[in-house]
Design an enzyme around this catalytic site. Structure first.
Site, PDB file in Angstrom:
ATOM      1  N   TYR A 153      53.140 -47.530  20.435  1.00 34.33           N
ATOM      2  CA  TYR A 153      52.114 -48.136  21.307  1.00 34.33           C
ATOM      3  C   TYR A 153      50.836 -48.441  20.509  1.00 34.33           C
ATOM      4  O   TYR A 153      50.264 -49.533  20.617  1.00 34.33           O
ATOM      5  CB  TYR A 153      51.835 -47.161  22.444  1.00 34.33           C
ATOM      6  CG  TYR A 153      50.888 -47.632  23.516  1.00 34.33           C
ATOM      7  CD1 TYR A 153      51.305 -48.505  24.518  1.00 34.33           C
ATOM      8  CD2 TYR A 153      49.573 -47.180  23.550  1.00 34.33           C
ATOM      9  CE1 TYR A 153      50.439 -48.913  25.523  1.00 34.33           C
ATOM     10  CE2 TYR A 153      48.697 -47.577  24.551  1.00 34.33           C
ATOM     11  CZ  TYR A 153      49.135 -48.445  25.534  1.00 34.33           C
ATOM     12  OH  TYR A 153      48.275 -48.843  26.530  1.00 34.33           O
ATOM     13  N   ALA A 155      50.550 -48.957  17.356  1.00 31.78           N
ATOM     14  CA  ALA A 155      50.797 -50.064  16.415  1.00 31.78           C
ATOM     15  C   ALA A 155      50.647 -51.404  17.125  1.00 31.78           C
ATOM     16  O   ALA A 155      50.067 -52.353  16.576  1.00 31.78           O
ATOM     17  CB  ALA A 155      52.191 -49.930  15.802  1.00 31.78           C
TER      18      ALA A 155
END
Ligand code: NAP
Length: 245
Positions: A153, A155
């Site tokens: 998430y 990233a």
């Protein structure tokens, strides 16, 4: 008159949560039309009929699926003729400590949160450039700066910031602004998956001592979607009650 008079908007993931609050606010601000995109077409339809129908179109769409997105925007162009505002709000979590995270959890989050934004932007950028007007708002997250259990998430939400700032530079000369909003902990179904002690620790650490509301995020999105932000481009607007982790 409202801040969005005459404008046509698309809000992804607008069947519930933050996206629904954004769509409602856009309708209140007299948008000429708001397209409610949602994975679950039933939620989108329910929202559109509750909103009165006149200014809304409900479209079932999986933002991670290019064909589904292409068909959705074709339908929206038939209904509205053009898109002035795109809010990329649809997002999911599949949390796990990284060493236990499966490839399926990784792929699902990357494909929706990052791939979905690319798929939707692809559908509107050419028209916005041609017409010399557009507003794109991407919903990032305070998790972009790192959060345990959210490598996938985080990233995507950090990736969205680089994507936003790049498009801002590429499109700014065409009178198209591209900005991001980074909410902290907002009271929606998404935070219901967080264990209570973890959530309480976040609230205790927050200067505001409470969760944010979807309406508070919608207010920030409205600013970046209307004429008041004409000279604001490539920013990340934090909506987190002052909690910088
Ligand atoms: P939510 O309550 O879980 O709602 C998510 C929405 O996205 C739902 O309408 C869902 O549709 C839709 N969606 C999910 N996958 C989709 C797909 N593949 N295609 C189209 N629509 C899809 O989440 P939320 O809290 O409102 O979050 C909205 C955005 O804010 C997300 O990008 C999230 O990452 C971000 N955010 C949230 C928080 C928070 O604390 N809540 C904090 C920071 C950032 P269905 O209803 O059909 O499943």
């Amino acid at each position: 008159m409202g801040a969005l008079t005459g404008k046509y908007a698309v809000v992804t993931g607008a069947g519930r949560g933050i996206g629904a609050a954004i769509a409602k606010r856009f309708i209140t601000e007299n948008a000429a039309g708001v397209a409610i995109l949602d994975y679950d077409g039933d939620a989108a339809n329910a929202f559109a009929s509750a909103a009165g129908g006149n200014h809304t179109v409900a479209v079932a769409c999986d933002v991670s699926d290019r064909e589904s997105v292409r068909a959705a925007f074709e339908r929206i162009r038939e209904a509205f003729g053009r898109v002035d505002i795109l809010v990329n709000n649809a997002g999911i979590t599949r949390d796990a400590i990284y060493h236990k995270m499966t490839d399926e959890q990784w792929d699902a989050v990357i494909n929706v949160n990052l791939g979905g934004v690319h798929n939707c932007c692809r559908q509107v950028v050419a028209g916005m450039r041609e017409r010399g007007y557009g507003k794109i708002v991407n919903i990032s997250s305070s998790s972009a700066y790192g959060n345990v259990g959210q490598a996938n998430y985080a990233a995507t939400k950090a990736g969205l910031i680089g994507f936003t700032k790049t498009l801002a530079k590429e499109l700014g000369g065409k009178n198209v602004t591209v900005n991001a909003v980074a909410p902290g902990m907002i009271d929606t179904d998404m935070v219901k998956t967080i264990p209570e002690p973890v959530l309480n620790a976040f609230i205790a650490a927050s200067p505001a001592k409470r969760l944010g509301t979807p309406e508070e995020v919608a207010g920030a999105v409205l600013f970046l979607s209307c004429g008041d932000s004409a000279y604001v481009n490539g920013v990340v607007l934090d909506v987190n009650g002052g909690l910088f982790t």
